[in-house]
Design a protein around this motif. Structure first.
Motif, PDB file in Angstrom:
ATOM      1  N   ARG A 100       0.831  -1.208   0.000  1.00 21.04           N
ATOM      2  CA  ARG A 100       0.000   0.000   0.000  1.00 21.04           C
ATOM      3  C   ARG A 100       0.867   1.260   0.000  1.00 21.04           C
ATOM      4  NH1 ARG A 100      -4.439   1.638   4.598  1.00 21.04           N
ATOM      5  NH2 ARG A 100      -2.530   2.089   5.775  1.00 21.04           N
ATOM      6  N   THR A 101       1.963   1.231   0.746  1.00 22.16           N
ATOM      7  CA  THR A 101       2.838   2.400   0.839  1.00 22.16           C
ATOM      8  C   THR A 101       3.499   2.716  -0.494  1.00 22.16           C
ATOM      9  OG1 THR A 101       3.269   1.929   3.176  1.00 22.16           O
ATOM     10  CG2 THR A 101       4.818   3.386   2.047  1.00 22.16           C
ATOM     11  N   VAL A 102       3.921   1.677  -1.230  1.00 20.23           N
ATOM     12  CA  VAL A 102       4.614   1.922  -2.509  1.00 20.23           C
ATOM     13  C   VAL A 102       3.643   2.082  -3.664  1.00 20.23           C
ATOM     14  CG1 VAL A 102       6.686   0.710  -1.744  1.00 20.23           C
ATOM     15  CG2 VAL A 102       4.935  -0.552  -3.034  1.00 20.23           C
ATOM     16  N   GLY A 103       2.354   1.870  -3.423  1.00 17.42           N
ATOM     17  CA  GLY A 103       1.364   2.042  -4.471  1.00 17.42           C
ATOM     18  C   GLY A 103       1.108   0.821  -5.314  1.00 17.42           C
ATOM     19  N   ALA A 104       1.581  -0.341  -4.875  1.00 21.67           N
ATOM     20  CA  ALA A 104       1.294  -1.585  -5.596  1.00 21.67           C
ATOM     21  C   ALA A 104      -0.140  -2.006  -5.339  1.00 21.67           C
ATOM     22  CB  ALA A 104       2.255  -2.690  -5.160  1.00 21.67           C
ATOM     23  N   SER A 105      -0.807  -2.477  -6.370  1.00 25.04           N
ATOM     24  CA  SER A 105      -2.212  -2.847  -6.227  1.00 25.04           C
ATOM     25  C   SER A 105      -2.400  -4.293  -5.787  1.00 25.04           C
ATOM     26  CB  SER A 105      -2.947  -2.627  -7.547  1.00 25.04           C
ATOM     27  OG  SER A 105      -2.376  -3.418  -8.581  1.00 25.04           O
ATOM     28  N   SER A 106      -1.318  -5.075  -5.794  1.00 21.62           N
ATOM     29  CA  SER A 106      -1.486  -6.499  -5.482  1.00 21.62           C
ATOM     30  C   SER A 106      -0.222  -7.082  -4.882  1.00 21.62           C
ATOM     31  CB  SER A 106      -1.860  -7.281  -6.748  1.00 21.62           C
ATOM     32  OG  SER A 106      -0.839  -7.177  -7.734  1.00 21.62           O
ATOM     33  N   VAL A 107      -0.422  -8.175  -4.153  1.00 25.44           N
ATOM     34  CA  VAL A 107       0.669  -8.991  -3.619  1.00 25.44           C
ATOM     35  C   VAL A 107       0.496 -10.397  -4.169  1.00 25.44           C
ATOM     36  CG1 VAL A 107       1.663 -10.028  -1.543  1.00 25.44           C
ATOM     37  CG2 VAL A 107       0.970  -7.621  -1.521  1.00 25.44           C
ATOM     38  N   MET A 108       1.565 -10.917  -4.728  1.00 22.09           N
ATOM     39  CA  MET A 108       1.543 -12.270  -5.286  1.00 22.09           C
ATOM     40  C   MET A 108       2.127 -13.258  -4.283  1.00 22.09           C
ATOM     41  SD  MET A 108       3.570 -13.661  -8.642  1.00 22.09           S
ATOM     42  CE  MET A 108       4.609 -15.101  -8.403  1.00 22.09           C
ATOM     43  N   LEU A 109       1.402 -14.367  -4.082  1.00 21.77           N
ATOM     44  CA  LEU A 109       1.848 -15.474  -3.249  1.00 21.77           C
ATOM     45  C   LEU A 109       1.901 -16.738  -4.087  1.00 21.77           C
ATOM     46  CD1 LEU A 109      -0.522 -14.860  -0.176  1.00 21.77           C
ATOM     47  CD2 LEU A 109       1.770 -13.896  -0.535  1.00 21.77           C
ATOM     48  N   LEU A 110       2.631 -17.734  -3.604  1.00 25.36           N
ATOM     49  CA  LEU A 110       2.575 -19.059  -4.217  1.00 25.36           C
ATOM     50  C   LEU A 110       1.595 -19.910  -3.427  1.00 25.36           C
ATOM     51  CD1 LEU A 110       6.322 -19.683  -5.089  1.00 25.36           C
ATOM     52  CD2 LEU A 110       4.516 -18.662  -6.496  1.00 25.36           C
ATOM     53  N   PRO A 111       0.812 -20.759  -4.114  1.00 22.98           N
ATOM     54  CA  PRO A 111      -0.318 -21.414  -3.452  1.00 22.98           C
ATOM     55  C   PRO A 111       0.043 -22.600  -2.581  1.00 22.98           C
ATOM     56  CG  PRO A 111      -0.209 -22.057  -5.757  1.00 22.98           C
ATOM     57  CD  PRO A 111       0.828 -20.990  -5.565  1.00 22.98           C
ATOM     58  N   GLY A 112       1.258 -23.117  -2.697  1.00 24.33           N
ATOM     59  CA  GLY A 112       1.639 -24.254  -1.874  1.00 24.33           C
ATOM     60  C   GLY A 112       2.147 -25.418  -2.693  1.00 24.33           C
ATOM     61  N   MET A 113       2.691 -26.415  -1.986  1.00 23.11           N
ATOM     62  CA  MET A 113       3.273 -27.605  -2.600  1.00 23.11           C
ATOM     63  C   MET A 113       2.556 -28.838  -2.049  1.00 23.11           C
ATOM     64  SD  MET A 113       5.832 -25.858  -4.006  1.00 23.11           S
ATOM     65  CE  MET A 113       7.062 -27.039  -4.552  1.00 23.11           C
ATOM     66  N   VAL A 114       2.730 -29.950  -2.722  1.00 22.96           N
ATOM     67  CA  VAL A 114       2.316 -31.227  -2.135  1.00 22.96           C
ATOM     68  C   VAL A 114       3.471 -31.675  -1.245  1.00 22.96           C
ATOM     69  CG1 VAL A 114       1.577 -33.586  -2.528  1.00 22.96           C
ATOM     70  CG2 VAL A 114       0.894 -31.791  -4.130  1.00 22.96           C
ATOM     71  N   ASN A 115       3.275 -31.577   0.049  1.00 19.34           N
ATOM     72  CA  ASN A 115       4.338 -31.843   1.014  1.00 19.34           C
ATOM     73  C   ASN A 115       4.400 -33.322   1.388  1.00 19.34           C
ATOM     74  OD1 ASN A 115       5.245 -28.968   1.719  1.00 19.34           O
ATOM     75  ND2 ASN A 115       3.020 -28.840   1.965  1.00 19.34           N
ATOM     76  N   PRO A 116       5.523 -33.768   1.958  1.00 22.87           N
ATOM     77  CA  PRO A 116       5.624 -35.173   2.374  1.00 22.87           C
ATOM     78  C   PRO A 116       4.455 -35.588   3.258  1.00 22.87           C
ATOM     79  CG  PRO A 116       7.773 -34.124   2.528  1.00 22.87           C
ATOM     80  CD  PRO A 116       6.779 -33.034   2.203  1.00 22.87           C
ATOM     81  N   GLY A 117       3.860 -36.736   2.930  1.00 20.93           N
ATOM     82  CA  GLY A 117       2.739 -37.262   3.697  1.00 20.93           C
ATOM     83  C   GLY A 117       1.384 -36.745   3.261  1.00 20.93           C
ATOM     84  N   GLN A 118       1.329 -35.828   2.297  1.00 18.94           N
ATOM     85  CA  GLN A 118       0.069 -35.254   1.842  1.00 18.94           C
ATOM     86  C   GLN A 118      -0.390 -35.876   0.534  1.00 18.94           C
ATOM     87  OE1 GLN A 118       0.988 -31.014   1.543  1.00 18.94           O
ATOM     88  NE2 GLN A 118      -0.537 -30.571   3.122  1.00 18.94           N
ATOM     89  N   SER A 119      -1.697 -35.849   0.329  1.00 17.42           N
ATOM     90  CA  SER A 119      -2.256 -36.034  -1.002  1.00 17.42           C
ATOM     91  C   SER A 119      -2.444 -34.652  -1.619  1.00 17.42           C
ATOM     92  CB  SER A 119      -3.599 -36.752  -0.928  1.00 17.42           C
ATOM     93  OG  SER A 119      -4.559 -35.938  -0.275  1.00 17.42           O
ATOM     94  N   ARG A 120      -2.704 -34.606  -2.914  1.00 10.61           N
ATOM     95  CA  ARG A 120      -2.932 -33.304  -3.551  1.00 10.61           C
ATOM     96  C   ARG A 120      -4.184 -32.633  -2.983  1.00 10.61           C
ATOM     97  NH1 ARG A 120      -0.880 -30.850  -7.962  1.00 10.61           N
ATOM     98  NH2 ARG A 120       0.211 -32.752  -8.574  1.00 10.61           N
ATOM     99  N   SER A 121      -5.224 -33.417  -2.737  1.00  6.69           N
ATOM    100  CA  SER A 121      -6.453 -32.825  -2.203  1.00  6.69           C
ATOM    101  C   SER A 121      -6.222 -32.266  -0.807  1.00  6.69           C
ATOM    102  CB  SER A 121      -7.588 -33.848  -2.196  1.00  6.69           C
ATOM    103  OG  SER A 121      -7.274 -34.951  -1.362  1.00  6.69           O
ATOM    104  N   GLU A 122      -5.404 -32.926   0.000  1.00  5.88           N
ATOM    105  CA  GLU A 122      -5.091 -32.408   1.334  1.00  5.88           C
ATOM    106  C   GLU A 122      -4.279 -31.123   1.238  1.00  5.88           C
ATOM    107  OE1 GLU A 122      -4.925 -36.612   3.865  1.00  5.88           O
ATOM    108  OE2 GLU A 122      -3.130 -35.865   2.829  1.00  5.88           O
ATOM    109  N   ALA A 123      -3.342 -31.058   0.289  1.00  7.05           N
ATOM    110  CA  ALA A 123      -2.540 -29.850   0.091  1.00  7.05           C
ATOM    111  C   ALA A 123      -3.420 -28.690  -0.347  1.00  7.05           C
ATOM    112  CB  ALA A 123      -1.441 -30.117  -0.934  1.00  7.05           C
ATOM    113  N   LEU A 124      -4.357 -28.981  -1.243  1.00  6.87           N
ATOM    114  CA  LEU A 124      -5.258 -27.927  -1.726  1.00  6.87           C
ATOM    115  C   LEU A 124      -6.145 -27.414  -0.593  1.00  6.87           C
ATOM    116  CD1 LEU A 124      -6.119 -26.411  -4.312  1.00  6.87           C
ATOM    117  CD2 LEU A 124      -7.884 -28.153  -4.617  1.00  6.87           C
ATOM    118  N   ALA A 125      -6.655 -28.317   0.226  1.00  9.79           N
ATOM    119  CA  ALA A 125      -7.511 -27.910   1.349  1.00  9.79           C
ATOM    120  C   ALA A 125      -6.746 -27.046   2.343  1.00  9.79           C
ATOM    121  CB  ALA A 125      -8.078 -29.147   2.045  1.00  9.79           C
TER     122      ALA A 125
END
Length: 282
Positions: A100-125
């Motif tokens: 907001r201070t620098v005037g950027a309209s958005s912040v980009m994040l990465l949505p996540g990974m399939v981590n050890p022990g997870q299924s894709r559906s669990e990672a998405l949830a």
């Protein structure tokens, strides 16, 4: 649509040098992140986002379009598919204040990974659970929270990207066709996500290659620009060629490809203006 360039496209330049180059090349803005010599000081950003933001904005001769915020030091550390981490939400609050201070309209994040022990559906949830309060926090400041579907992440298909956006009201996408193209998706499938775009990354690609010269890839950029235009998109088109070992994105002449992509965008809009002029003639 407005043109931006990723600061990390030029990893050997200081940030003020990237700003000067962007202005010389006719770009209206730069995207900021934590990569290479143009990297922001993440410790300062988290500790004093407004003061640091004012310094950064004063040092650049162009606007700031977007902040790419990583919670950890790489794609895996503190990714959003891990169990909830309260520090992530606290850090995002600082990142949003900086934006907001620098005037950027958005912040980009990465949505996540399939981590050890997870299924894709669990990672998405888990990602859905983490992102909902983040989007709520951003809306209070008028900043958009966007995620980028990317190779090796949980959103490696247009269908999964659609599912995440539908599960988190107010969430948008940084739409980068190169990641889906690398994985073999048709451009029409990628363009179906255009209505969710809050920011866009541009570079040429082809199946099996995340980045190629403009002449060597399969993306039809006039079609991509048209898909965005039909949704009423008014955000930035950010050119993101890289010199980076990730997915062998290190063999193209970044400066030349940045200029060629800039000219590709300009050519499209010159055609739109000419078409509009012809329609208005009696």
């Amino acid at each position: 649509m407005k043109l931006s360039v990723a600061s990390w496209s030029f990893p050997e330049l200081a940030l003020h040098e990237v700003g000067g180059l962007a202005k010389t090349l006719g770009f209206e803005a730069v995207d900021l992140g934590y990569f290479g010599r143009p990297a922001l000081d993440k410790t300062r950003l988290l500790a004093e986002p407004e003061r640091y933001g004012r310094e950064i904005a004063a040092d650049l001769p162009v606007d700031i379009a977007n902040l790419f915020h990583l919670f950890g030091d790489d794609l895996e550390e503190r990714n959003l598919s891990l169990p909830p981490d309260p520090q992530n939400l606290a850090d995002l609050a600082s990142a949003l204040m900086f934006a907001r201070t620098v005037g950027a309209s958005s912040v980009m994040l990465l949505p996540g990974m399939v981590n050890p022990g997870q299924s894709r559906s669990e990672a998405l949830a888990a990602s859905v659970e983490a992102l909902r309060p983040m989007v709520d926090a951003a809306s209070d400041l008028g900043i958009a929270v966007l995620v980028e579907p990317h190779v090796q992440g949980i959103l490696d298909s247009p269908e999964l990207a659609e599912a995440l956006v539908q599960s988190v009201p107010g969430l948008g996408l940084v739409l980068d066709p190169s990641h889906f193209t690398l994985l073999g998706y048709r451009q029409s499938e990628i363009e179906s996500l255009a209505r969710h775009a809050g920011h866009a990354h541009l570079r040429q690609a082809r199946p099996g290659r995340l980045q190629t010269r403009l002449e060597d890839g399969t993306l039809i950029f006039n079609s991509f620009f048209g898909a965005l235009q039909e949704t009423g998109y008014s955000g930035f088109l950010s050119i993101e060629y890289e010199h980076d070992a990730f997915m062998n994105a290190q063999f193209e002449d970044v400066l030349s490809e940045t200029v060629k992509m800039r000219d590709c965008v300009r050519s499209y809009w010159a055609g739109r203006r000419a078409k509009g002029h012809r329609r208005r003639r009696p």
